[in-house]
Design a protein around this motif. Sequence first.
Motif, mmCIF file in Angstrom:
data_model
loop_
_atom_site.group_PDB
_atom_site.id
_atom_site.type_symbol
_atom_site.label_atom_id
_atom_site.label_comp_id
_atom_site.label_asym_id
_atom_site.label_seq_id
_atom_site.Cartn_x
_atom_site.Cartn_y
_atom_site.Cartn_z
ATOM 1 N N ASP A 74 0.835 -1.209 0.000
ATOM 2 C CA ASP A 74 0.000 0.000 0.000
ATOM 3 C C ASP A 74 0.867 1.256 0.000
ATOM 4 O O ASP A 74 0.602 2.212 -0.743
ATOM 5 N N ASN A 75 1.919 1.261 0.821
ATOM 6 C CA ASN A 75 2.821 2.417 0.858
ATOM 7 C C ASN A 75 3.519 2.619 -0.484
ATOM 8 O O ASN A 75 3.641 3.746 -0.976
ATOM 9 N N GLU A 76 3.996 1.513 -1.068
ATOM 10 C CA GLU A 76 4.685 1.614 -2.354
ATOM 11 C C GLU A 76 3.719 2.031 -3.459
ATOM 12 O O GLU A 76 4.096 2.749 -4.383
ATOM 13 N N LEU A 77 2.470 1.575 -3.341
ATOM 14 C CA LEU A 77 1.457 1.914 -4.349
ATOM 15 C C LEU A 77 1.222 3.414 -4.408
ATOM 16 O O LEU A 77 1.077 3.994 -5.488
ATOM 17 N N HIS A 78 1.204 4.062 -3.236
ATOM 18 C CA HIS A 78 0.969 5.501 -3.194
ATOM 19 C C HIS A 78 2.160 6.295 -3.733
ATOM 20 O O HIS A 78 2.018 7.485 -4.027
ATOM 21 N N ALA A 79 3.318 5.647 -3.848
ATOM 22 C CA ALA A 79 4.491 6.339 -4.367
ATOM 23 C C ALA A 79 4.591 6.242 -5.896
ATOM 24 O O ALA A 79 5.439 6.894 -6.502
ATOM 25 N N LEU A 80 3.726 5.433 -6.515
ATOM 26 C CA LEU A 80 3.770 5.264 -7.964
ATOM 27 C C LEU A 80 3.059 6.411 -8.663
ATOM 28 O O LEU A 80 2.312 7.174 -8.053
ATOM 29 N N ALA A 81 3.274 6.506 -9.961
ATOM 30 C CA ALA A 81 2.599 7.526 -10.765
ATOM 31 C C ALA A 81 1.100 7.248 -10.784
ATOM 32 O O ALA A 81 0.679 6.088 -10.762
ATOM 33 N N PRO A 82 0.256 8.302 -10.817
ATOM 34 C CA PRO A 82 -1.207 8.107 -10.770
ATOM 35 C C PRO A 82 -1.747 7.130 -11.806
ATOM 36 O O PRO A 82 -2.598 6.294 -11.460
ATOM 37 N N PRO A 83 -1.310 7.157 -13.085
ATOM 38 C CA PRO A 83 -1.862 6.188 -14.047
ATOM 39 C C PRO A 83 -1.553 4.744 -13.656
ATOM 40 O O PRO A 83 -2.419 3.868 -13.742
ATOM 41 N N THR A 84 -0.313 4.497 -13.203
ATOM 42 C CA THR A 84 0.063 3.149 -12.789
ATOM 43 C C THR A 84 -0.694 2.739 -11.532
ATOM 44 O O THR A 84 -1.151 1.592 -11.405
ATOM 45 N N ARG A 85 -0.830 3.679 -10.590
ATOM 46 C CA ARG A 85 -1.563 3.376 -9.352
ATOM 47 C C ARG A 85 -3.016 3.014 -9.650
ATOM 48 O O ARG A 85 -3.576 2.085 -9.052
ATOM 49 N N ALA A 86 -3.634 3.728 -10.598
ATOM 50 C CA ALA A 86 -5.029 3.456 -10.950
ATOM 51 C C ALA A 86 -5.183 2.052 -11.544
ATOM 52 O O ALA A 86 -6.189 1.369 -11.306
ATOM 53 N N LYS A 87 -4.182 1.593 -12.303
ATOM 54 C CA LYS A 87 -4.250 0.260 -12.893
ATOM 55 C C LYS A 87 -4.082 -0.834 -11.835
ATOM 56 O O LYS A 87 -4.655 -1.917 -11.956
ATOM 57 N N LEU A 88 -3.275 -0.553 -10.797
ATOM 58 C CA LEU A 88 -2.962 -1.573 -9.796
ATOM 59 C C LEU A 88 -3.984 -1.654 -8.671
ATOM 60 O O LEU A 88 -4.072 -2.674 -7.988
ATOM 61 N N GLN A 89 -4.736 -0.596 -8.442
ATOM 62 C CA GLN A 89 -5.643 -0.563 -7.288
ATOM 63 C C GLN A 89 -6.704 -1.672 -7.300
ATOM 64 O O GLN A 89 -6.979 -2.260 -6.244
ATOM 65 N N PRO A 90 -7.328 -2.015 -8.461
ATOM 66 C CA PRO A 90 -8.306 -3.119 -8.422
ATOM 67 C C PRO A 90 -7.681 -4.433 -7.951
ATOM 68 O O PRO A 90 -8.271 -5.154 -7.140
ATOM 69 N N GLU A 91 -6.480 -4.758 -8.455
ATOM 70 C CA GLU A 91 -5.805 -5.978 -8.029
ATOM 71 C C GLU A 91 -5.421 -5.915 -6.550
ATOM 72 O O GLU A 91 -5.526 -6.914 -5.827
ATOM 73 N N PHE A 92 -5.012 -4.720 -6.098
ATOM 74 C CA PHE A 92 -4.651 -4.565 -4.685
ATOM 75 C C PHE A 92 -5.883 -4.789 -3.793
ATOM 76 O O PHE A 92 -5.778 -5.410 -2.739
#
Length: 226
Positions: free
Chosen positions: A61-79
């Motif tokens: 979760d911490n690393e996810l918030h450090a990613l670029a918004p487009p990448t974070r948006a793609k990963l959030q459903p899987e997370f």
Amino acid sequence: MDGVSELYSDYEHDFTALTVALQAKLRDLSSGTVVGDQWKTVLRAAERELDEADELLASMDNELHALAPPTRAKLQPEFRKYKAELDRLHKEFKKLSSSPSAREALLGPAGAPAKFDNATAAMDQRARLLQGTDRLQQTGDRLTSAHRIALETEQTGIETLQELRRQREQLERARHTLHNVDSNVDRAGQTLRTMARRLATNKLITAAIVLMLVFLIIMVLVLKFR
């Protein structure tokens, strides 16, 4: 997936492997294939793995918030799927740990005195120490990986700045060359205009001389035949 940090991928790989192992332990506990002290050992191992899975999910979760918004948006459903799966495993563990089988394994059969197996306790403590050592080693490896990635990123930034500086110098040289060419063109234009004016002047002088000669010839002829 493009844009995902290596650290996040490591967390995700560890979390997936851990949940697979945890599911296997919970299946063993619920199927009755393990009994007695072995049941207790597996239950405690499942509890430790649940704690480790919680830590991995928090790190993701911490690393996810450090990613670029487009990448974070793609990963959030899987997370969110990972989080829901871990919540389900917590509920299943809680259900198993409060079952009569759990009480019998931890406290002994109803009406019988509780037994304390020193060998099992020592093995369990050793397993905890080994688990803690492994987690510290994994954390150290992740920190080393993060440090390496930071150094690589810094080096890439330095190289990019150097390349931009070289391109800027090239642009400045090109602009200076264009300025010189423009100045040469202006001087060439001025020279051509001067030559054109001189040519016109020469033509006028030549025409005047020719007219003068013609006039003199006519005058000589007139005087001769008078």
